[in-house]
Enzyme design. Sequence first.
Site, mmCIF file in Angstrom:
data_model
loop_
_atom_site.group_PDB
_atom_site.id
_atom_site.type_symbol
_atom_site.label_atom_id
_atom_site.label_comp_id
_atom_site.label_asym_id
_atom_site.label_seq_id
_atom_site.Cartn_x
_atom_site.Cartn_y
_atom_site.Cartn_z
ATOM 1 N N LYS A 186 0.850 -1.190 0.000
ATOM 2 C CA LYS A 186 0.000 0.000 0.000
ATOM 3 C C LYS A 186 0.884 1.237 0.000
ATOM 4 O O LYS A 186 1.846 1.320 0.771
ATOM 5 C CB LYS A 186 -0.909 0.009 1.230
ATOM 6 C CG LYS A 186 -1.683 1.317 1.415
ATOM 7 C CD LYS A 186 -2.637 1.215 2.586
ATOM 8 C CE LYS A 186 -3.260 2.559 2.922
ATOM 9 N NZ LYS A 186 -4.287 2.450 3.978
ATOM 10 N N LYS A 188 0.879 5.338 0.572
ATOM 11 C CA LYS A 188 0.187 6.533 1.050
ATOM 12 C C LYS A 188 0.447 7.650 0.052
ATOM 13 O O LYS A 188 1.573 8.123 -0.100
ATOM 14 C CB LYS A 188 0.695 6.929 2.435
ATOM 15 C CG LYS A 188 0.075 8.192 2.991
ATOM 16 C CD LYS A 188 -1.393 8.022 3.315
ATOM 17 C CE LYS A 188 -1.585 7.268 4.605
ATOM 18 N NZ LYS A 188 -3.017 7.176 4.989
ATOM 19 N N ASP A 216 -3.634 5.170 -1.488
ATOM 20 C CA ASP A 216 -4.498 5.909 -0.570
ATOM 21 C C ASP A 216 -4.084 7.376 -0.530
ATOM 22 O O ASP A 216 -3.166 7.742 0.204
ATOM 23 C CB ASP A 216 -4.410 5.296 0.831
ATOM 24 C CG ASP A 216 -5.154 6.113 1.879
ATOM 25 O OD1 ASP A 216 -6.015 6.931 1.496
ATOM 26 O OD2 ASP A 216 -4.875 5.939 3.079
ATOM 27 N N ASN A 218 -5.870 9.820 0.708
ATOM 28 C CA ASN A 218 -6.563 10.513 1.804
ATOM 29 C C ASN A 218 -7.438 11.669 1.313
ATOM 30 O O ASN A 218 -7.359 12.788 1.828
ATOM 31 C CB ASN A 218 -5.581 11.006 2.861
ATOM 32 C CG ASN A 218 -5.139 9.899 3.802
ATOM 33 O OD1 ASN A 218 -3.945 9.646 3.942
ATOM 34 N ND2 ASN A 218 -6.078 9.216 4.450
ATOM 35 N N GLU A 241 -8.174 3.610 -2.303
ATOM 36 C CA GLU A 241 -8.700 3.995 -0.985
ATOM 37 C C GLU A 241 -8.880 5.503 -0.867
ATOM 38 O O GLU A 241 -7.941 6.262 -1.097
ATOM 39 C CB GLU A 241 -7.744 3.501 0.107
ATOM 40 C CG GLU A 241 -8.205 3.804 1.517
ATOM 41 C CD GLU A 241 -7.227 3.293 2.561
ATOM 42 O OE1 GLU A 241 -7.241 3.839 3.687
ATOM 43 O OE2 GLU A 241 -6.447 2.367 2.269
ATOM 44 N N ASN A 264 -11.533 4.536 5.033
ATOM 45 C CA ASN A 264 -11.539 4.654 6.486
ATOM 46 C C ASN A 264 -11.828 6.097 6.867
ATOM 47 O O ASN A 264 -11.654 6.492 8.015
ATOM 48 C CB ASN A 264 -10.195 4.232 7.101
ATOM 49 C CG ASN A 264 -9.091 5.245 6.856
ATOM 50 O OD1 ASN A 264 -8.450 5.210 5.813
ATOM 51 N ND2 ASN A 264 -8.869 6.165 7.792
ATOM 52 N N ASP A 288 -11.247 -0.247 12.095
ATOM 53 C CA ASP A 288 -10.246 0.221 13.050
ATOM 54 C C ASP A 288 -10.914 0.222 14.412
ATOM 55 O O ASP A 288 -11.760 1.072 14.689
ATOM 56 C CB ASP A 288 -9.754 1.627 12.691
ATOM 57 C CG ASP A 288 -8.593 2.080 13.572
ATOM 58 O OD1 ASP A 288 -8.550 1.670 14.754
ATOM 59 O OD2 ASP A 288 -7.746 2.853 13.087
ATOM 60 N N HIS A 315 -7.550 -0.614 8.974
ATOM 61 C CA HIS A 315 -6.790 0.626 8.996
ATOM 62 C C HIS A 315 -5.740 0.604 10.100
ATOM 63 O O HIS A 315 -5.870 -0.107 11.087
ATOM 64 C CB HIS A 315 -7.768 1.784 9.220
ATOM 65 C CG HIS A 315 -7.127 3.094 9.487
ATOM 66 N ND1 HIS A 315 -7.091 3.662 10.742
ATOM 67 C CD2 HIS A 315 -6.504 3.975 8.666
ATOM 68 C CE1 HIS A 315 -6.478 4.828 10.674
ATOM 69 N NE2 HIS A 315 -6.110 5.052 9.437
ATOM 70 N N ASN A 317 -2.855 3.288 12.325
ATOM 71 C CA ASN A 317 -2.239 4.566 12.634
ATOM 72 C C ASN A 317 -0.934 4.240 13.352
ATOM 73 O O ASN A 317 -0.654 3.076 13.628
ATOM 74 C CB ASN A 317 -3.172 5.402 13.514
ATOM 75 C CG ASN A 317 -2.992 6.888 13.292
ATOM 76 O OD1 ASN A 317 -1.889 7.360 13.095
ATOM 77 N ND2 ASN A 317 -4.087 7.625 13.321
#
Length: 418
Positions: A186, A188, A216, A218, A241, A264, A288, A315, A317
Amino acid sequence: MIIREVRVTPVAFRDPPLLNAAGVHEPWALRTVVEVVTDEGLSGLGETYGDLGHLTKVRECAEALVGLDVHATHEMYARIGAIVGDVVSDLHGLTGAATKEKSVDRVFSTFEVACLDIRGKAAGVPVSDLLGGRVREAVPYSAYLFYKWAGHPGQEPDRFGEALDPAGVVAQAAMLIKEYGFTSIKLKGGVFPPEQEIEAILALREAFPGMPLRLDPNAAWSVETSIRVGRALDGVLQYLEDPTPEISGMAAVAGQVPMKLATNMCVVTQEHLPPAIEQRAIGVLLLDHHYWGGLVRSAQVAALCDTFGLELSMHSNSHLGISLAAMTHLAAATPNLTHACDTHTPWQDGQDVVAPGALRFEGGAVVAPTGPGLGVELDRDALAAMHEQYLTCGITARDDTTYMRRFEPAFSPGRPRW
């Protein structure tokens, strides 16, 4: 088993300069470790966010739970709901909108995990058994890649090195795969213009043919940009995502791209599920337990997703080993969680508050602990050291945007950016 004491310990640990749509990680990541102690001498562990506003609520709620039975989770939830009050802020903004329900859930979840740890120890079974039993012996996780600087400005480069172009991203993936054996990747995104991130994904496909890939950003892209990127990566991505903000935006994209959309961010509480399902906005939900209200409530959400044909991942963090253990127990006991989960564990680079040996990666998967409860124990020396770091690091809340603006004053996290 009556709760006689709750210990709340904020900790800080070193974090690399990982870039994202909200800015960049600060040199220290914050978490809170919770220990629930019963009248029978059993104790259980929970882990949650470390931001000061959240930490304050956790401390207030801890006092209100003394005297409750560890099985009385409905009463526990009610007491926490009465205390939390206004929405707890989420400064870094990468886990979706803040709501009252989510605020209660994110405080409750750490106590629920600690009580499940106690209940598992009392029964002599792992937490996964309390969730219905393991359906898989090991839980696959993904290589979680980030664009990043070589090191925090003013500090020596870290061992992970710089990753600001496709070659750097591929080198980072090769390092993590070699060390952990990951079998999916994955990235980011939301950091550079979409064309550059498309190039990085294509470079990963060339370097690791056949390996599932995810991207992803965001919610950094408009609907139009999301559709364009989705079509450009047809046949390349396992799922895309959170390309764009809100359920309505995701729904507008979902019908125009070839791959499933995951989230998420736009579905973060149960009230978001009906509109997301009705509008066919997502195909994959990233659970999550930290903000879905713990392990049992997450299992309930998983069953609901199964009813409506939504696939599941998980998910992550910045977290430590207590959270990794809880995540692994949940994923091991959730039949329809079939996608590899996210984890930040490699970025913690060995820093942890749990004693070594209980959690191990084999072929990119974490073997589900079989000892009673969570199957992990506190390393009290490490806990003390990380608490001291919390007291001296000067950070009380995660704020990726403000930290980024120290070096790029014009930076804006506004969405959509492209």
